[in-house]
Design a protein around this motif. Structure first.
Motif, PDB file in Angstrom:
ATOM      1  N   TRP A 337       5.094  -6.799  -8.090  1.00  0.00           N
ATOM      2  CA  TRP A 337       4.895  -7.359  -9.436  1.00  0.00           C
ATOM      3  C   TRP A 337       4.326  -6.290 -10.365  1.00  0.00           C
ATOM      4  O   TRP A 337       4.775  -6.138 -11.516  1.00  0.00           O
ATOM      5  N   ALA A 338       3.351  -5.531  -9.865  1.00  0.00           N
ATOM      6  CA  ALA A 338       2.758  -4.469 -10.683  1.00  0.00           C
ATOM      7  C   ALA A 338       3.772  -3.379 -11.001  1.00  0.00           C
ATOM      8  O   ALA A 338       3.832  -2.869 -12.130  1.00  0.00           O
ATOM      9  N   GLY A 339       4.582  -3.005 -10.011  1.00  0.00           N
ATOM     10  CA  GLY A 339       5.580  -1.979 -10.234  1.00  0.00           C
ATOM     11  C   GLY A 339       6.632  -2.405 -11.241  1.00  0.00           C
ATOM     12  O   GLY A 339       7.073  -1.622 -12.081  1.00  0.00           O
ATOM     13  N   LYS A 340       7.035  -3.658 -11.194  1.00  0.00           N
ATOM     14  CA  LYS A 340       8.046  -4.182 -12.103  1.00  0.00           C
ATOM     15  C   LYS A 340       7.508  -4.284 -13.534  1.00  0.00           C
ATOM     16  O   LYS A 340       8.236  -4.123 -14.512  1.00  0.00           O
ATOM     17  N   ASN A 341       6.201  -4.508 -13.685  1.00  0.00           N
ATOM     18  CA  ASN A 341       5.605  -4.729 -15.000  1.00  0.00           C
ATOM     19  C   ASN A 341       4.832  -3.528 -15.546  1.00  0.00           C
ATOM     20  O   ASN A 341       4.034  -3.670 -16.474  1.00  0.00           O
ATOM     21  N   ASP A 342       5.035  -2.334 -14.978  1.00  0.00           N
ATOM     22  CA  ASP A 342       4.400  -1.109 -15.490  1.00  0.00           C
ATOM     23  C   ASP A 342       2.873  -1.203 -15.492  1.00  0.00           C
ATOM     24  O   ASP A 342       2.203  -0.717 -16.417  1.00  0.00           O
ATOM     25  N   VAL A 343       2.307  -1.829 -14.468  1.00  0.00           N
ATOM     26  CA  VAL A 343       0.846  -2.024 -14.423  1.00  0.00           C
ATOM     27  C   VAL A 343       0.185  -0.778 -13.820  1.00  0.00           C
ATOM     28  O   VAL A 343       0.471  -0.403 -12.679  1.00  0.00           O
ATOM     29  N   PRO A 344      -0.718  -0.138 -14.541  1.00  0.00           N
ATOM     30  CA  PRO A 344      -1.381   1.072 -14.048  1.00  0.00           C
ATOM     31  C   PRO A 344      -2.596   0.743 -13.177  1.00  0.00           C
ATOM     32  O   PRO A 344      -3.735   0.735 -13.648  1.00  0.00           O
ATOM     33  N   MET A 345      -2.343   0.467 -11.926  1.00  0.00           N
ATOM     34  CA  MET A 345      -3.435   0.124 -11.014  1.00  0.00           C
ATOM     35  C   MET A 345      -3.465   1.119  -9.859  1.00  0.00           C
ATOM     36  O   MET A 345      -2.478   1.805  -9.585  1.00  0.00           O
ATOM     37  N   VAL A 346      -4.611   1.194  -9.188  1.00  0.00           N
ATOM     38  CA  VAL A 346      -4.806   2.137  -8.077  1.00  0.00           C
ATOM     39  C   VAL A 346      -5.142   1.362  -6.809  1.00  0.00           C
ATOM     40  O   VAL A 346      -5.995   0.476  -6.823  1.00  0.00           O
ATOM     41  N   ILE A 347      -4.444   1.715  -5.736  1.00  0.00           N
ATOM     42  CA  ILE A 347      -4.777   1.194  -4.407  1.00  0.00           C
ATOM     43  C   ILE A 347      -5.257   2.365  -3.562  1.00  0.00           C
ATOM     44  O   ILE A 347      -4.501   3.308  -3.306  1.00  0.00           O
ATOM     45  N   THR A 348      -6.505   2.323  -3.167  1.00  0.00           N
ATOM     46  CA  THR A 348      -7.019   3.343  -2.250  1.00  0.00           C
ATOM     47  C   THR A 348      -6.806   2.812  -0.837  1.00  0.00           C
ATOM     48  O   THR A 348      -7.382   1.807  -0.440  1.00  0.00           O
ATOM     49  N   TYR A 349      -5.958   3.516  -0.104  1.00  0.00           N
ATOM     50  CA  TYR A 349      -5.436   3.014   1.164  1.00  0.00           C
ATOM     51  C   TYR A 349      -5.921   3.916   2.298  1.00  0.00           C
ATOM     52  O   TYR A 349      -5.484   5.046   2.434  1.00  0.00           O
ATOM     53  N   TYR A 350      -6.848   3.382   3.110  1.00  0.00           N
ATOM     54  CA  TYR A 350      -7.391   4.132   4.247  1.00  0.00           C
ATOM     55  C   TYR A 350      -6.612   3.740   5.506  1.00  0.00           C
ATOM     56  O   TYR A 350      -6.696   2.602   5.969  1.00  0.00           O
ATOM     57  N   GLN A 351      -5.890   4.697   6.059  1.00  0.00           N
ATOM     58  CA  GLN A 351      -5.057   4.396   7.219  1.00  0.00           C
ATOM     59  C   GLN A 351      -5.877   4.328   8.507  1.00  0.00           C
ATOM     60  O   GLN A 351      -6.708   5.197   8.765  1.00  0.00           O
ATOM     61  N   ARG A 352      -5.597   3.313   9.295  1.00  0.00           N
ATOM     62  CA  ARG A 352      -6.189   3.186  10.622  1.00  0.00           C
ATOM     63  C   ARG A 352      -5.050   2.926  11.613  1.00  0.00           C
ATOM     64  O   ARG A 352      -3.890   2.770  11.221  1.00  0.00           O
ATOM     65  N   GLY A 353      -5.384   2.866  12.886  1.00  0.00           N
ATOM     66  CA  GLY A 353      -4.356   2.694  13.900  1.00  0.00           C
ATOM     67  C   GLY A 353      -3.734   1.314  13.868  1.00  0.00           C
ATOM     68  O   GLY A 353      -4.432   0.304  13.886  1.00  0.00           O
ATOM     69  N   GLY A 354      -2.412   1.244  13.838  1.00  0.00           N
ATOM     70  CA  GLY A 354      -1.680  -0.013  13.885  1.00  0.00           C
ATOM     71  C   GLY A 354      -0.725   0.012  15.057  1.00  0.00           C
ATOM     72  O   GLY A 354      -0.854   0.874  15.925  1.00  0.00           O
ATOM     73  N   PRO A 355       0.232  -0.930  15.112  1.00  0.00           N
ATOM     74  CA  PRO A 355       0.460  -2.027  14.166  1.00  0.00           C
ATOM     75  C   PRO A 355      -0.488  -3.195  14.418  1.00  0.00           C
ATOM     76  O   PRO A 355      -1.289  -3.157  15.333  1.00  0.00           O
ATOM     77  N   SER A 356      -0.344  -4.224  13.595  1.00  0.00           N
ATOM     78  CA  SER A 356      -1.209  -5.393  13.637  1.00  0.00           C
ATOM     79  C   SER A 356      -2.669  -4.947  13.534  1.00  0.00           C
ATOM     80  O   SER A 356      -2.990  -4.032  12.792  1.00  0.00           O
ATOM     81  N   THR A 357      -3.557  -5.559  14.301  1.00  0.00           N
ATOM     82  CA  THR A 357      -4.959  -5.140  14.260  1.00  0.00           C
ATOM     83  C   THR A 357      -5.107  -3.744  14.834  1.00  0.00           C
ATOM     84  O   THR A 357      -5.950  -2.965  14.392  1.00  0.00           O
ATOM     85  N   GLY A 358      -4.273  -3.415  15.829  1.00  0.00           N
ATOM     86  CA  GLY A 358      -4.182  -2.044  16.333  1.00  0.00           C
ATOM     87  C   GLY A 358      -5.502  -1.479  16.804  1.00  0.00           C
ATOM     88  O   GLY A 358      -6.181  -2.040  17.664  1.00  0.00           O
TER      89      GLY A 358
END
Length: 639
Positions: A337-358
């Motif tokens: 939705w944000a990408g389609k509507n040009d919304v300037p938002m930030v997601i800080t994404y910290y990667q951990r071991g997956g998949p699922s709860t992992g």
């Protein structure tokens, strides 16, 4: 004296291990030493095995971690059993004499797989029965390990008598024994040690007093008995000030400097620490001046978090959320939705071991492709990945700039290793920090507004409340935002969104998005991203000393990938001398490079155990490929 010392301290989760890092890191850093410390722990509140891995360097720079360690401090028997082969020839081992007769079979908290492996290793080494005492004897005999056996009970008795503590209270000072021993063996300046103690316990005078007395007495006794065998050379620090902080911390600091006004989150490891620190900045004043209104909201779930961030961004606030894989999985519809509507938002994404709860508390680089293609349909997004703590600080600011300048979501992709590592970080260059709000309009003409003009991919962006009337919907829309499913309109609007990515690719400097380290005439090229940068930079130094002239290509922005610069660098190397280094199974960044440039990778060094890529194993992996012709090396070191 030594240029570096590598310390390993272990014990049960909740027994004060983090205190060891919190005291020692600033103490050494205050003397100009470079410090890097990593915390490895189970997804368990109390009881399971945890450890801190620290490297202190006289170079003044935070240098990558490696094994074997020069010192192992064991709070309990499990630490001795688990890390018996993580220390080198002539290293120091400190353990509690009260655990000497404990058997491996008695350690209920240990993973069954690890126990089985250890039993097999002990049998092969002739260590039987499987007791702490026998392991210690083996290390003394076969590896000339210098053992410091202390009766923790006797030390606690002194505390109880001197300070009037109960036995339960005295047990809380277990980590102080390790701090004292390390301080003694490294001859740590007592004023610096006191600085570390003040930083950790300054708000609790009585606890500070007891710790100061206890740690100093242990340090003096150990240094007198064993000498300062791990004493470091005087530091040669770089000029300027330093801060000791984790990756979570520096991202939070960067967001404050970058002008964050709203962050929503749902608690998840390892992202939560960032938002918890940000909460301390709500209403903060410096020299009597307010930083402005910062609202940090813990929502009922990740869907609510990202949805509220979208709303805040539409009002003109610099808005973000911080999460990890399971949380991001819930956010992807709203991301679309944000990408389609040009919304300037930030997601800080910290990667951990997956998949699922992992592996909830272990690290990974396995979410890059997910970030690139998350949410159905096609829309542009910027993916920025930091390689070290200083980059993470600047990137936290730049993520907001990029989001508002190019009017699209920005995913700031980090990994757990960087999030939880504590480092001595140079103070940023304030002159290099710029704030770019793009075409944000806080006052606009009253009435209906063409928010999505067909001929302007980057149009003026009036915020809610600016006076302009704008419409936003999840459906395809016309120039005003009204739902419009006409095929010609769809064609134009789709292309309009993607032209923003073309502009971003053209305008964002390539020397920001990718950086080459090493000699121009290097024969071997390592290609990596994220925290791989930390071991890679020293690895190419060590490889050069071994006769292998290697370089490192650091991919900082994965979308849009700087394909022209990447292609130019890759073209200078024989394909059999280009090695993708990643903490995932697929070599995900290499696949993006192939997709964008056509270059086919043939050589890989990969790791997906949830533990960091260590310097020593990376060097060994490169040598295995270069000298033995291996196509793929899978790294696995770490407990």
């Amino acid at each position: 004296m030594r240029k570096d010392v590598v310390l390993l301290v272990g014990g049960a989760q909740g027994s004060g291990l983090e205190t060891t890092m919190q005291v020692l890191a600033p103490a050494y850093a205050s003397l100009g030493y470079g410090v890097l410390a990593n915390r490895e722990y189970f997804s368990n509140i109390v009881g399971r095995h945890s450890y801190i891995h620290i490297r202190v360097s006289s170079s003044g720079e935070a240098r990558p971690l490696y094994y074997p360690a020069d010192f192992l401090g064991a709070m309990d028997a499990e630490t001795v059993f688990t890390h018996w082969d993580d220390i080198g020839e002539g290293a120091f081992l400190l353990y509690d004499l009260g655990t000497a007769r404990m058997r491996l079979q008695q350690i209920a908290s240990m993973e069954p797989d690890l126990r089985s492996r250890l039993m097999q290793q002990y049998r092969e080494a002739g260590i039987e029965p499987f007791t702490v005492e026998k392991v210690v004897e083996y290390l003394e005999r076969e590896k000339r390990v210098r053992v410091i056996g202390l009766s923790f009970t006797a030390l606690f008795d002194v505390l109880i008598k001197k300070h009037g503590l109960s036995r339960a209270q005295a047990q809380r000072f277990r980590s102080s024994i390790l701090i004292g021993a390390i301080a003694g063996l490294t001859s740590l300046d007592r004023e610096a040690l006191d600085l570390g103690l003040q930083r950790r316990f300054g708000s609790r005078p009585k606890v500070l007093e007891i710790n100061r007395d206890f740690i100093t007495s242990v340090a003096d006794e150990v240094e007198k008995e064993y000498g300062a065998q791990l004493k470091l050379e005087p530091a040669t620090p770089k000029s300027g000030e330093y801060v000791v902080a984790s990756g979570n911390d520096v991202v939070a600091m960067g967001k404050v400097v970058g002008g964050v006004r709203y962050q929503a989150y749902y608690p998840i490891t390892p992202a939560s620490d960032e938002s918890v620190l940000l909460e301390e900045f709500e209403g903060l004043k410096i020299d009597g001046e307010s930083l402005g209104s910062i609202a940090i909201l813990q929502t009922e779930d990740e869907i609510a978090a990202i949805s509220s961030v979208i709303g805040a961004a539409l009002t003109g606030a610099r808005a973000s959320t911080a999460t990890s894989g399971p949380g991001f999985s819930l956010m992807v519809e709203a991301l679309g939705w944000a990408g389609k509507n040009d919304v300037p938002m930030v997601i800080t994404y910290y990667q951990r071991g997956g998949p699922s709860t992992g592996l909830p508390t272990r690290g990974s680089q396995s979410d890059l492709l997910f970030s690139l293609f998350a949410s159905h349909g096609e829309f542009p997004r910027i993916i920025l990945s930091s390689g070290d703590h200083l980059e993470a600080f600047y990137d936290a600011i730049e993520a907001y700039n990029l989001a508002e300048r190019f009017q699209m979501p920005v995913i700031h992709l980090l990994d757990k290793f960087l999030a939880n590592m504590v480092a001595s970080v140079p103070f940023p260059d304030w002159k290099a920090i710029k704030i770019d709000r793009g075409k944000t309009l806080f006052k606009a003409p009253t009435g209906p507004f063409k928010r999505f003009p067909r001929d302007q991919p980057l149009a003026d962006r009036p915020v809610l409340g600016s006076g302009a009337i704008t419409w936003y919907t999840g459906d395809e829309n016309d120039e005003y935002g009204h739902i419009d499913e006409d095929p010609v309109n769809r064609l134009v609007m789709y292309e309009r969104r993607w032209k923003k990515m073309e502009i971003a690719d053209r305008e964002i400097p390539e020397d920001f998005r990718v950086k080459y380290y090493g000699d121009e005439d290097a024969e071997v090229l390592l290609v990596g991203w994220g925290s791989v940068k930390i071991p890679a930079l020293e690895a190419i130094e060590r490889l050069r000393e071994m006769g292998v002239n290697a370089a490192y290509l650091h991919l900082r922005m994965l979308s849009p990938l700087p394909k022209r610069r990447v292609s130019e660098v890759l073209s200078r190397f024989d394909a059999d001398r280009v090695i993708a280094v990643e903490a995932n199974y697929l070599g995900q960044a290499s696949k993006i490079v192939t997709m964008e440039t056509g270059f086919m990778f043939r050589k890989y060094i990969l790791k997906w155990t949830g533990r960091p890529v260590y310097l020593h194993e990376l060097v060994e992996g490169v040598l295995d490929i270069v000298r033995n012709g291996r196509d793929k090396v899978v790294l696995s070191y770490g407990k």
